[in-house]
Scaffold this motif. Structure first.
Motif, short mmCIF file in Angstrom:
data_model
loop_
_atom_site.label_atom_id
_atom_site.label_comp_id
_atom_site.label_asym_id
_atom_site.label_seq_id
_atom_site.Cartn_x
_atom_site.Cartn_y
_atom_site.Cartn_z
N GLU A 141 0.83 -1.19 0.00
CA GLU A 141 0.00 0.00 0.00
C GLU A 141 0.88 1.25 0.00
O GLU A 141 1.90 1.32 0.68
CB GLU A 141 -0.94 0.00 1.20
N TRP A 142 0.44 2.23 -0.78
CA TRP A 142 1.26 3.43 -0.99
C TRP A 142 1.56 4.17 0.32
O TRP A 142 2.56 4.88 0.43
CB TRP A 142 0.57 4.37 -1.96
N ASN A 143 0.69 3.99 1.32
CA ASN A 143 0.90 4.68 2.60
C ASN A 143 1.52 3.76 3.64
O ASN A 143 1.35 3.97 4.85
CB ASN A 143 -0.42 5.25 3.11
N SER A 144 2.28 2.75 3.16
CA SER A 144 3.01 1.85 4.07
C SER A 144 4.50 1.91 3.76
O SER A 144 5.10 0.92 3.31
CB SER A 144 2.49 0.41 3.95
N PRO A 145 5.12 3.06 3.98
CA PRO A 145 6.53 3.22 3.60
C PRO A 145 7.49 2.32 4.38
O PRO A 145 8.57 2.01 3.88
CB PRO A 145 6.81 4.71 3.86
N ARG A 146 7.10 1.91 5.58
CA ARG A 146 8.01 1.07 6.36
C ARG A 146 8.27 -0.26 5.66
O ARG A 146 9.41 -0.73 5.60
CB ARG A 146 7.45 0.83 7.77
N LYS A 147 7.21 -0.87 5.11
CA LYS A 147 7.39 -2.14 4.41
C LYS A 147 8.25 -1.95 3.17
O LYS A 147 9.09 -2.78 2.84
CB LYS A 147 6.03 -2.72 4.03
N LEU A 148 8.05 -0.85 2.47
CA LEU A 148 8.86 -0.54 1.30
C LEU A 148 10.32 -0.38 1.70
O LEU A 148 11.22 -0.92 1.02
CB LEU A 148 8.35 0.72 0.63
N LYS A 149 10.57 0.33 2.78
CA LYS A 149 11.95 0.55 3.23
C LYS A 149 12.61 -0.78 3.62
O LYS A 149 13.81 -0.98 3.36
CB LYS A 149 11.99 1.53 4.39
N PHE A 199 8.95 10.56 0.29
CA PHE A 199 9.00 10.23 1.71
C PHE A 199 10.19 9.33 2.04
O PHE A 199 10.84 9.51 3.07
CB PHE A 199 7.70 9.54 2.13
N ILE A 200 10.48 8.36 1.15
CA ILE A 200 11.61 7.46 1.42
C ILE A 200 12.93 8.06 0.94
O ILE A 200 13.99 7.44 1.08
CB ILE A 200 11.40 6.08 0.76
#
Length: 367
Positions: A141-149, A199-200
């Motif tokens: 999800e676009w508003n889940s930056p922690r998982k992306l990081k 954000f990231i």
């Protein structure tokens, strides 16, 4: 398309207008050139080497496919920069490793497990991270930056993995009721992608988008680096309903024999069912629509849409058309009738070949 060619159609046949297809390809390629973005069209729509070559006439050199098998098929026709736009199938890692040794291969991931699996291969790979901007099918999800990081951090352990960027399919544009709504959804998805990248703090990551409703309607592409639409080469009844195209841009129609007429209930039955059209549908004038009915034109293949005439029911081989009472005399058993499919990608996949207006056949990849 001459009368002899029409007479030789004896069963459901997918007819293709090459000139319209080429015009649609040029339209999207030219828009991408003006916007200075990478055009990586999705070949799952047509699944044909011959049609794929028409893209080369527009200087397209990078493509998208939906499976490892499809990548193998197009590699044999000289395509050497391919993204497989489907979540990693862990059971095909050996095949992916082999393909990556042959071409510039892109793979989509959405979890750390995929990074570890691909990192264990001995071949460099381009990695795209799948982002959910509202379709809610798969993806981060676009508003889940922690998982992306976490995925980005894990990928640093594997020097042969090159993180190309963030990829999304804003497929929820297909639920739009108007072209304006589709553009709004498309633009919102792009904003989400850019917000996430900012954000990231990874400005070098590319942003890739790929829905036909949005890509067809926006005048130019901004704040993105790559587009991957596919359906636009054919368009269909669903795109017309949304407002993504005009009737004259639709480049395929399923020609079906009429097998029965029932004036008492204003219905016509065709040889053309779910195994030909698929069961994709939308609600049109408060009833299901599985396809639109067009007039037959011996020169152009098919002509204008017949107002009020739709495919309202499907079984395996049968299609039932709802016809206004005043038009029932136009339809007779033994006649051919062109049907504009709701979803041309699925109809093409089911039919497996195309009859061009000049009479030659185009084959698709085997399944």
């Amino acid at each position: 398309m001459n009368s002899t060619l029409l007479e030789n159609i004896i069963k459901p046949t997918l007819v293709l207008d090459e000139n319209k297809v080429r015009e649609n390809i040029h339209f999207m390629a030219e828009k991408a050139r003006r916007s200075n973005v990478i055009f990586r069209p999705h070949f799952k729509t047509h699944q044909s080497r011959e049609i794929g070559r028409w893209f080369r006439d527009e200087d397209v050199r990078q493509i998208t496919v939906s499976s490892v098998d499809m990548a193998e098929y197009f590699i044999k026709d000289g395509w050497d920069n391919i993204t497989i736009a489907f979540p990693l199938n862990f059971r095909q890692l050996p095949q992916i490793n082999e393909l990556a040794q042959m071409i510039n291969l892109g793979i989509l991931v959405e979890n750390i497990e995929a990074i570890h699996a691909l990192g264990s291969l001995d071949t460099p790979l381009n990695i795209w991270i799948k982002i959910d901007t509202g379709l809610h099918r798969t993806d981060i999800e676009w508003n889940s930056p922690r998982k992306l990081k976490e995925i980005l951090d894990t990928s640093e352990k594997y020097p042969k993995l090159n993180i190309n960027g963030l990829v999304t399919h804003a497929g929820h544009t297909y639920s739009a009721k108007t072209a304006e709504e589709a553009v709004q959804i498309h633009n919102q998805s792009i904003k989400y992608m850019n917000d996430l990248r900012q954000f990231i703090n990874k400005p070098h990551l590319l942003i890739s988008v790929g829905d036909t409703p949005g890509c067809s309607q926006i005048p130019e592409f901004s704040a993105i680096d790559e587009i991957r639409p596919g359906n636009f080469i054919f368009f269909d009844a669903e795109q017309l309903e949304i407002g993504s195209c005009k009737p004259e841009q639709i480049s395929v129609a399923l020609f079906c024999p009429i097998v029965a007429s029932h004036p008492e209930r204003n219905e016509v039955v065709i040889y053309g069912g779910a195994v030909h059209l698929s069961k994709e549908m939308y609600i049109h004038s408060d009833q299901p629509c599985y396809g639109l009915v067009a007039s037959l034109d011996s020169n152009k293949g098919w002509g204008e849409l017949l107002q009020g005439c739709t495919v309202t029911r499907l079984s395996q081989e049968h299609g039932v058309l709802s016809i206004p009472k005043t038009m029932m005399d136009l339809f007779h058993p033994g006649d051919l009738i062109p049907i504009i499919p709701v979803h041309s990608c699925l109809t093409a996949h089911l039919m497996r070949r195309y009859l061009c207006l000049d009479g030659h056949m185009i084959d698709m990849m085997p399944i």
